[in-house]
Write an enzyme that holds these catalytic residues in place. Structure first.
Site, PDB file in Angstrom:
ATOM      1  N   THR A 179      59.221  62.772   7.922  1.00 30.19           N
ATOM      2  CA  THR A 179      59.240  64.267   7.506  1.00 30.19           C
ATOM      3  C   THR A 179      57.662  64.391   7.345  1.00 30.19           C
ATOM      4  O   THR A 179      56.912  63.574   6.916  1.00 30.19           O
ATOM      5  CB  THR A 179      59.919  64.642   6.182  1.00 30.19           C
ATOM      6  OG1 THR A 179      59.641  65.822   6.044  1.00 30.19           O
ATOM      7  CG2 THR A 179      59.601  63.650   5.109  1.00 30.19           C
ATOM      8  N   GLU A 324      65.321  64.441   3.507  1.00 29.38           N
ATOM      9  CA  GLU A 324      65.390  63.218   2.512  1.00 29.38           C
ATOM     10  C   GLU A 324      66.784  63.415   1.979  1.00 29.38           C
ATOM     11  O   GLU A 324      67.168  62.532   1.220  1.00 29.38           O
ATOM     12  CB  GLU A 324      64.379  63.620   1.252  1.00 29.38           C
ATOM     13  CG  GLU A 324      62.941  63.362   1.392  1.00 29.38           C
ATOM     14  CD  GLU A 324      62.013  64.281   2.125  1.00 29.38           C
ATOM     15  OE1 GLU A 324      62.874  65.400   2.686  1.00 29.38           O
ATOM     16  OE2 GLU A 324      60.940  64.548   1.863  1.00 29.38           O
ATOM     17  N   LYS A 434      56.564  76.590   6.938  1.00 29.68           N
ATOM     18  CA  LYS A 434      57.595  76.156   7.785  1.00 29.68           C
ATOM     19  C   LYS A 434      57.664  77.021   9.030  1.00 29.68           C
ATOM     20  O   LYS A 434      58.278  78.508   8.652  1.00 29.68           O
ATOM     21  CB  LYS A 434      59.043  76.101   7.178  1.00 29.68           C
ATOM     22  CG  LYS A 434      59.914  75.047   8.307  1.00 29.68           C
ATOM     23  CD  LYS A 434      61.110  74.415   7.320  1.00 29.68           C
ATOM     24  CE  LYS A 434      61.653  73.397   8.008  1.00 29.68           C
ATOM     25  NZ  LYS A 434      62.899  72.856   7.280  1.00 29.68           N
ATOM     26  N   TRP A 439      57.419  72.006  10.501  1.00 25.16           N
ATOM     27  CA  TRP A 439      56.365  72.064   9.674  1.00 25.16           C
ATOM     28  C   TRP A 439      54.802  72.267   9.913  1.00 25.16           C
ATOM     29  O   TRP A 439      54.577  71.704  11.041  1.00 25.16           O
ATOM     30  CB  TRP A 439      56.313  70.835   8.659  1.00 25.16           C
ATOM     31  CG  TRP A 439      57.636  70.711   7.865  1.00 25.16           C
ATOM     32  CD1 TRP A 439      58.512  69.704   8.038  1.00 25.16           C
ATOM     33  CD2 TRP A 439      58.005  71.537   6.626  1.00 25.16           C
ATOM     34  NE1 TRP A 439      59.389  69.806   7.063  1.00 25.16           N
ATOM     35  CE2 TRP A 439      59.250  70.959   6.240  1.00 25.16           C
ATOM     36  CE3 TRP A 439      57.401  72.625   6.207  1.00 25.16           C
ATOM     37  CZ2 TRP A 439      59.905  71.676   5.373  1.00 25.16           C
ATOM     38  CZ3 TRP A 439      58.120  73.200   5.124  1.00 25.16           C
ATOM     39  CH2 TRP A 439      59.322  72.780   4.569  1.00 25.16           C
TER      40      TRP A 439
HETATM   41  P1  AMP Z   1      63.189  69.217   6.448  1.00 23.24           P
HETATM   42  O1  AMP Z   1      62.945  67.992   5.585  1.00 23.24           O
HETATM   43  O2  AMP Z   1      62.233  69.509   7.727  1.00 23.24           O
HETATM   44  O3  AMP Z   1      64.651  69.437   6.781  1.00 23.24           O
HETATM   45  O4  AMP Z   1      62.795  70.628   5.553  1.00 23.24           O
HETATM   46  C1  AMP Z   1      63.524  70.730   4.115  1.00 23.24           C
HETATM   47  C2  AMP Z   1      62.948  71.842   3.678  1.00 23.24           C
HETATM   48  O5  AMP Z   1      63.138  72.971   4.394  1.00 23.24           O
HETATM   49  C3  AMP Z   1      63.589  72.419   2.197  1.00 23.24           C
HETATM   50  O6  AMP Z   1      62.936  71.637   1.312  1.00 23.24           O
HETATM   51  C4  AMP Z   1      63.448  73.760   2.165  1.00 23.24           C
HETATM   52  O7  AMP Z   1      62.070  73.982   1.690  1.00 23.24           O
HETATM   53  C5  AMP Z   1      63.448  74.219   3.621  1.00 23.24           C
HETATM   54  N1  AMP Z   1      64.940  74.720   3.833  1.00 23.24           N
HETATM   55  C6  AMP Z   1      65.761  74.278   4.303  1.00 23.24           C
HETATM   56  N2  AMP Z   1      66.969  74.948   4.497  1.00 23.24           N
HETATM   57  C7  AMP Z   1      66.463  76.070   3.647  1.00 23.24           C
HETATM   58  C8  AMP Z   1      67.296  77.294   3.591  1.00 23.24           C
HETATM   59  N3  AMP Z   1      68.712  77.418   3.816  1.00 23.24           N
HETATM   60  N4  AMP Z   1      66.693  78.276   2.840  1.00 23.24           N
HETATM   61  C9  AMP Z   1      65.373  78.044   2.622  1.00 23.24           C
HETATM   62  N5  AMP Z   1      64.623  76.976   2.854  1.00 23.24           N
HETATM   63  C10 AMP Z   1      65.407  75.832   3.594  1.00 23.24           C
END
Ligand code: AMP
Length: 545
Positions: A179, A324, A434, A439
């Site tokens: 990540t 995570e 994002k 990212w």
């Molecule tokens: P990743 O590790 O790339 O899956 O990203 C995780 C992060 O994406 C989370 O900590 C949030 O900041 C954002 N995220 C994931 N799902 C949502 C959601 N349904 N609404 C808002 N932010 C989200």
């Protein structure tokens, strides 16, 4: 009770025995639709397991993939983890330097690569000394003439159709995903056989993904994004029919597959659904079998919830999670009582990220770490713990600022929790953007902007965008007397980052807000610029993403 380990090999063995005829359909990278079933998939996974052993892969070795969602990729998932090695999915959207860093950090010994990504190899192979072999996920007829490349189908053909899956401790590492680090390099999250199976049990439940033989699921979410949210494993556990979209994720291609293969449920990030809805609206299309769409990775916008539900009769389920957290943390399904409420009130709940899945716990804390009340009004740093939440980053020794005693993990999301248990994200304390589900590091862009001689101080924040949901905005304090065209600065920054990291615009300010410790306060800056609207056309000379 018998202490048998929870192993990934048991999923595919079970699927082959109990749901052997159930189909897996792939839009192949080569083009045609390809059909297989769990019985055949198990045979091929066993052939591959034999091949991996013959290639010298040892338990614990990392084996990388650079691949789309296809049944071959599913075979690699099961074979690699099944022999006790670690399946490491690489995100092809990363820049070659980042991919190299990740391959080397993980020490990957083999790489399975789709035809689409063969051109990347020129920049990877020579810089990744641990990599012993590259296998192209295709047959020899499609392979470019290169003696160093091995055709996947040739490799399989050389090995027997049965393999005795070994038994080992269920806490053994099974897969690895990186990540983006908020500071520094990307970080690896190792999943275990146990965490993967427990996560599969959880997501299969009716109020979550509701998996089973009765469902046909199309994961648009890539298998390199937290294992397609765990769907390949849970589908094998429950005999769910899988439709895998391969490389074509545009609105028309996804729509075609949803219709042709009579898909009942699909899952992905909002940007994908925006492209699908745009296509459908432009061409007056309707869904004939789709019942549910899972939206995660970024917040589901209200208009999207209403469009799916009101115009197309498809239920939208909003989910939240992270690399995570395997990833499922929360899931927004309405209670039976809520389903009787007026539509506006239902949608207000559906905009929330939802309630925790059984197995994980949530809490919100203030800056001092004090647990805050669950009133639905007070925001705090969101923490999560549970058996599929990571306890440390891969190879990262010592205490991590995001991992706490008693298993709590700080998510970097700011949220409220309400008395009914629903969580809603209100902001983000981690310093990343994002865009379209991927990212962008604010800090990298800031450092590059600071490298321009006219810039005294730079901050980068994400601002709302109709298609990508967030795009980077440069907020700049100029040196006294300096002058600078926004285009010049954007081009300066963009020259050194992947194309889609290019900031969309620049705002010049007299000063940036700072915290007590002298850091730029992104929370305050986002509040100050909350009404900022991006220009219709990005500044600079390139595309937005
Ligand atoms: P990743 O590790 O790339 O899956 O990203 C995780 C992060 O994406 C989370 O900590 C949030 O900041 C954002 N995220 C994931 N799902 C949502 C959601 N349904 N609404 C808002 N932010 C989200």
């Amino acid at each position: 009770m018998h202490d048998s380990p929870l192993l990934i090999s048991s999923l595919i063995r079970h699927a082959a025995r109990v749901f052997g005829d159930q189909e897996l359909v792939t839009r192949s990278v080569e083009g045609p639709i390809h059909r297989t079933n769990y019985r055949e998939l198990h045979v091929r996974a066993q052939q591959l397991a034999g091949a991996l052993i013959a290639l010298g892969v040892q338990p614990g070795d990392r084996v990388a993939t650079l691949a789309w969602n296809t049944s071959r990729h599913v075979e690699v998932y099961f074979a690699v983890s099944g022999i006790g090695a670690v399946c490491h999915t690489l995100n092809p959207r990363l820049a070659p330097e980042q991919l190299c860093y990740i391959l080397n950090h993980a020490g990957d010994v083999l790489l399975f690569v789709d035809l689409s990504f063969v051109p990347h190899l020129a920049r990877l192979g020579p810089n990744c000394p641990a990599l012993r072999k590259v296998i192209v996920l295709s047959d020899r007829a499609h392979l470019p003439a290169d003696p160093d490349l091995l055709a996947y189908e040739d490799l399989l053909a050389e090995h027997p159709q049965s393999f005795a899956w070994p038994s080992f401790d269920e806490n053994t590492a099974s897969s690895l995903c990186y990540t983006s680090g908020t500071t520094g390099e990307p970080k690896g999250v190792l999943y275990s056989h146990r965490s993967t199976l427990l996560h599969s049990f959880a997501i299969a439940l009716p109020d979550l993904f509701n998996l089973g033989e009765h469902e046909t699921v199309l994961p648009v979410v890539p298998m390199f994004h937290v294992n397609a949210w765990g769907i390949p494993y849970a589908a094998a556990m429950t005999g769910t029919r899988l439709v895998l979209p391969g490389p074509k994720l545009d609105g028309e291609s996804v729509y075609q597959l949803l219709e042709d293969e009579r898909v009942t449920m699909t899952a992905g990030v909002p940007t994908v659904w925006m492209m699908l809805l745009n296509y459908m609206q432009q061409h007056g299309k309707r869904f004939s079998t789709l019942k549910r769409v899972i939206v995660g990775g970024s917040a589901a916008p209200e208009a999207m919830i209403r469009t799916f539900q009101d115009q197309y009769g498809v239920e939208l389920r909003h989910a939240w999670g992270m690399t995570e957290t395997s990833p499922l943390g929360t899931f927004c399904s309405l209670t039976p009582a809520m389903k009787q409420w007026p539509t506006d009130e239902q949608v207000a709940v559906q905009r929330k990220q939802g309630r925790p899945a059984f197995g994980v716990e949530l809490r919100i804390v203030d800056d001092a770490g004090t647990v805050l009340p669950e009133t639905g009004e007070v925001s705090g740093d969101l923490q999560i713990r549970g058996p599929w939440v990571c306890s440390a980053y891969y190879k990262q020794e010592g205490e991590s600022p995001t991992h706490h005693p008693q298993g709590w993990f700080s998510t970097g999301d700011v949220a409220t929790l309400d008395p009914a248990g629903f969580m809603q994200i209100t902001d983000r304390s981690k310093d990343v953007i994002k865009s379209g589900g991927e990212w962008i590091s604010s800090i990298t862009l800031e450092n590059l902007a600071m490298g321009h001689p006219a810039v005294a101080e730079a901050a980068v924040i994400g601002v709302a965008h109709p298609r990508w949901f967030e795009r980077p905005l440069l907020v700049i304090v100029l040196r006294p007397g300096a002058e600078l065209e926004p285009t010049e600065l954007i081009d300066h920054v963009a020259a050194q980052v992947p194309r889609w990291w290019r900031p969309d615009a620049v705002v010049f300010v007299d000063a940036l807000p700072h915290t007590a410790t002298g850091k730029v306060s992104k929370l305050l800056l986002r509040q100050q610029l909350k009404d900022y609207k991006l220009p219709d056309e990005p500044q600079g000379t390139g595309d937005a993403a």
